[in-house]
Design a protein around this motif. Sequence first.
Motif, PDB file in Angstrom:
ATOM      1  N   ALA A 206     -11.194  31.102  21.988  1.00  0.00           N
ATOM      2  CA  ALA A 206     -11.039  30.105  20.929  1.00  0.00           C
ATOM      3  C   ALA A 206     -11.345  28.710  21.470  1.00  0.00           C
ATOM      4  CB  ALA A 206      -9.620  30.157  20.365  1.00  0.00           C
ATOM      5  N   PHE A 207     -10.916  28.454  22.706  1.00  0.00           N
ATOM      6  CA  PHE A 207     -11.196  27.151  23.333  1.00  0.00           C
ATOM      7  C   PHE A 207     -12.708  26.959  23.509  1.00  0.00           C
ATOM      8  CE2 PHE A 207     -12.104  24.705  27.172  1.00  0.00           C
ATOM      9  CZ  PHE A 207     -11.434  23.523  26.904  1.00  0.00           C
ATOM     10  N   GLU A 208     -13.397  28.021  23.972  1.00  0.00           N
ATOM     11  CA  GLU A 208     -14.834  27.925  24.230  1.00  0.00           C
ATOM     12  C   GLU A 208     -15.629  27.689  22.942  1.00  0.00           C
ATOM     13  OE1 GLU A 208     -16.232  27.703  27.090  1.00  0.00           O
ATOM     14  OE2 GLU A 208     -14.445  28.122  28.286  1.00  0.00           O
ATOM     15  N   ILE A 209     -15.270  28.408  21.903  1.00  0.00           N
ATOM     16  CA  ILE A 209     -16.021  28.251  20.652  1.00  0.00           C
ATOM     17  C   ILE A 209     -15.703  26.905  19.998  1.00  0.00           C
ATOM     18  CG2 ILE A 209     -14.366  29.394  19.092  1.00  0.00           C
ATOM     19  CD1 ILE A 209     -16.764  30.604  17.656  1.00  0.00           C
ATOM     20  N   THR A 210     -14.474  26.429  20.134  1.00  0.00           N
ATOM     21  CA  THR A 210     -14.126  25.107  19.600  1.00  0.00           C
ATOM     22  C   THR A 210     -14.903  24.014  20.323  1.00  0.00           C
ATOM     23  OG1 THR A 210     -11.900  25.883  19.033  1.00  0.00           O
ATOM     24  CG2 THR A 210     -12.230  23.505  19.146  1.00  0.00           C
ATOM     25  N   LYS A 211     -14.983  24.134  21.649  1.00  0.00           N
ATOM     26  CA  LYS A 211     -15.734  23.166  22.454  1.00  0.00           C
ATOM     27  C   LYS A 211     -17.204  23.155  22.047  1.00  0.00           C
ATOM     28  CE  LYS A 211     -16.484  24.129  26.789  1.00  0.00           C
ATOM     29  NZ  LYS A 211     -16.277  24.355  28.245  1.00  0.00           N
ATOM     30  N   GLU A 212     -17.763  24.374  21.778  1.00  0.00           N
ATOM     31  CA  GLU A 212     -19.168  24.476  21.396  1.00  0.00           C
ATOM     32  C   GLU A 212     -19.416  23.841  20.029  1.00  0.00           C
ATOM     33  OE1 GLU A 212     -23.202  25.635  21.550  1.00  0.00           O
ATOM     34  OE2 GLU A 212     -21.681  25.686  23.130  1.00  0.00           O
ATOM     35  N   LEU A 213     -18.531  24.105  19.072  1.00  0.00           N
ATOM     36  CA  LEU A 213     -18.740  23.613  17.708  1.00  0.00           C
ATOM     37  C   LEU A 213     -18.409  22.137  17.565  1.00  0.00           C
ATOM     38  CD1 LEU A 213     -17.341  26.630  15.627  1.00  0.00           C
ATOM     39  CD2 LEU A 213     -19.727  26.053  16.088  1.00  0.00           C
ATOM     40  N   MET A 214     -17.393  21.676  18.290  1.00  0.00           N
ATOM     41  CA  MET A 214     -16.995  20.259  18.195  1.00  0.00           C
ATOM     42  C   MET A 214     -17.878  19.364  19.063  1.00  0.00           C
ATOM     43  SD  MET A 214     -14.563  20.334  16.017  1.00  0.00           S
ATOM     44  CE  MET A 214     -13.941  18.672  16.143  1.00  0.00           C
ATOM     45  N   GLN A 215     -18.647  19.958  19.950  1.00  0.00           N
ATOM     46  CA  GLN A 215     -19.577  19.208  20.820  1.00  0.00           C
ATOM     47  C   GLN A 215     -18.881  18.073  21.574  1.00  0.00           C
ATOM     48  OE1 GLN A 215     -22.783  18.049  18.214  1.00  0.00           O
ATOM     49  NE2 GLN A 215     -23.728  20.077  18.274  1.00  0.00           N
ATOM     50  N   HIS A 216     -17.687  18.421  22.104  1.00  0.00           N
ATOM     51  CA  HIS A 216     -16.936  17.494  22.968  1.00  0.00           C
ATOM     52  C   HIS A 216     -16.538  16.198  22.246  1.00  0.00           C
ATOM     53  CE1 HIS A 216     -18.373  20.142  26.134  1.00  0.00           C
ATOM     54  NE2 HIS A 216     -19.611  19.936  25.701  1.00  0.00           N
ATOM     55  N   ASN A 217     -16.473  16.234  20.920  1.00  0.00           N
ATOM     56  CA  ASN A 217     -16.170  15.007  20.172  1.00  0.00           C
ATOM     57  C   ASN A 217     -14.681  14.748  20.004  1.00  0.00           C
ATOM     58  OD1 ASN A 217     -18.840  14.317  19.800  1.00  0.00           O
ATOM     59  ND2 ASN A 217     -19.029  15.490  17.904  1.00  0.00           N
ATOM     60  N   THR A 218     -13.849  15.631  20.499  1.00  0.00           N
ATOM     61  CA  THR A 218     -12.412  15.444  20.333  1.00  0.00           C
ATOM     62  C   THR A 218     -11.671  16.176  21.443  1.00  0.00           C
ATOM     63  OG1 THR A 218     -10.559  15.667  18.787  1.00  0.00           O
ATOM     64  CG2 THR A 218     -12.114  17.502  18.887  1.00  0.00           C
ATOM     65  N   THR A 219     -10.436  15.788  21.657  1.00  0.00           N
ATOM     66  CA  THR A 219      -9.592  16.493  22.625  1.00  0.00           C
ATOM     67  C   THR A 219      -9.177  17.835  22.019  1.00  0.00           C
ATOM     68  OG1 THR A 219      -8.749  14.396  23.466  1.00  0.00           O
ATOM     69  CG2 THR A 219      -7.473  16.384  23.965  1.00  0.00           C
ATOM     70  N   ILE A 220      -9.352  18.886  22.802  1.00  0.00           N
ATOM     71  CA  ILE A 220      -9.075  20.226  22.270  1.00  0.00           C
ATOM     72  C   ILE A 220      -7.683  20.665  22.708  1.00  0.00           C
ATOM     73  CG2 ILE A 220      -9.800  22.640  22.265  1.00  0.00           C
ATOM     74  CD1 ILE A 220     -12.628  21.665  22.870  1.00  0.00           C
ATOM     75  N   ASP A 221      -6.793  20.822  21.732  1.00  0.00           N
ATOM     76  CA  ASP A 221      -5.467  21.387  21.987  1.00  0.00           C
ATOM     77  C   ASP A 221      -5.262  22.581  21.063  1.00  0.00           C
ATOM     78  OD1 ASP A 221      -5.029  20.321  19.466  1.00  0.00           O
ATOM     79  OD2 ASP A 221      -3.883  18.600  20.202  1.00  0.00           O
TER      80      ASP A 221
END
Length: 467
Positions: A206-221
Amino acid sequence: MAEVLVVEDTILTRTILSDIMKENGHHVSEAVDGNDGVKKYFEIRPDLVLMDLLMPEKDGLTAIKEIMARDPNATIIVCTADLQDARMFEAIEAGACEYITKPFDNEMVSIVTEKCIKSNVLEEMQQEVITARTIMKDLIKNGIKGSIQALSKMTNKTVKVSIPDVSVIPPSDITDYINTDCIGVYYNFIGGNKGCVSLLINKQDAFEITKELMQHNTTIDNEVMQSVFSEIGNIYINSLINTFSELLDISISFGIPKNVDQNTIVEKVSDIMFEQQVSHAYIVKGIYFIDSLKICMYLVIYTDIRATTYKYNLQSATNYLIIEPTAVKGFEVFRYMIKRGFKGICMSKKHPKEIRKAMKEDHLPLIWLTNESIDIPNCVCTTNLLKIGMTIQSYYNKANNIILFIDDLKYLVDTKSFGIVNGFIEEIKMSSIQNNNILLISCDIDLIEKEIINQKDFEIIKPTAEL
């Protein structure tokens, strides 16, 4: 309660057997000889037959052989006064499952008949379960196909999936099956059908796919991951349920989605109250490839939907003819079978864009009946029957589980002789059967009446008929 047929020429014996069966709670019909027994068997299709051997007109052995020849699944018990009678052993060899001896012992008659009835019912129940599970697994896999197409559009990425199998497990085993820390989204069915469907993903994935879709535009928690995955799950599950609704021709309603993990989903499924017992859930461990990402997701379905029939159930190695003035029903059936997982190819005079838009299949293979020279991907433009035949056979050689749909023959009939068109159709019919595929043709009644199409080897379908 079973349906029992007593075939006995002697009224006293017939009455004794009928009374025993009625006392055991079964519905009883009677026949007075072999001829009457065979006739009534195929009228009422009983669960059990008690057949006397010695009868006038047609004896029991002859009647047993006749019934078994037409229905090998018939359950027949022989009634005899002589255990040494060679005909009794011949009756067993012919397919009778048991025997009872005269004079009858009521308790023994009950034991033998109940054993045969329960065995027969158990086999039917087992077959129903096997059939239902097979179709459910097929539905789930086709639903996933639609879901990954929806995910591709949502993420604007190429999505593929590998599904080893659809497992059937008790709901209490879901946590052990998943055996990893997950987040997920859960839908509860409401209305006529009860149950739920949920999609879960390993937290690291879930972390990896969120990072891919958000393109590092936000802090992922955890909150961001849950929000992103809930949106993915909503798209996925809505597409899955829409596939179920269409293929089973039922309306499925569901409540507001909720967040779950591998533990809380077990609590939720345990709270579902079914009118009839549902002991197992369907769970799919899918490996999804989203561009360069490789992630694992778990689909869990727990429902009282008994998927034992399809809306349309065309069989492989069979040719179908829909008699209708326009190909409305034909396209409906064709699209439905593609939804079920069959690979489609369409032969039509309609423009490819029009067909692909109506079918919602952007890459549907087409044979466009035109003499125009136009370069359209995955489309052959021709009216040459030899080229058409070679194109179809080439497609048959490359793939399995195919349905070929010809939406009209008038254009070919107008430009070719009747005999040539008829011969072409006969070749396609034979090729479809040999390749274990489905041929579906929609044509006007006028072509049938002119005998342009030979109806032999076709299953004839009226446009209003349910298949």
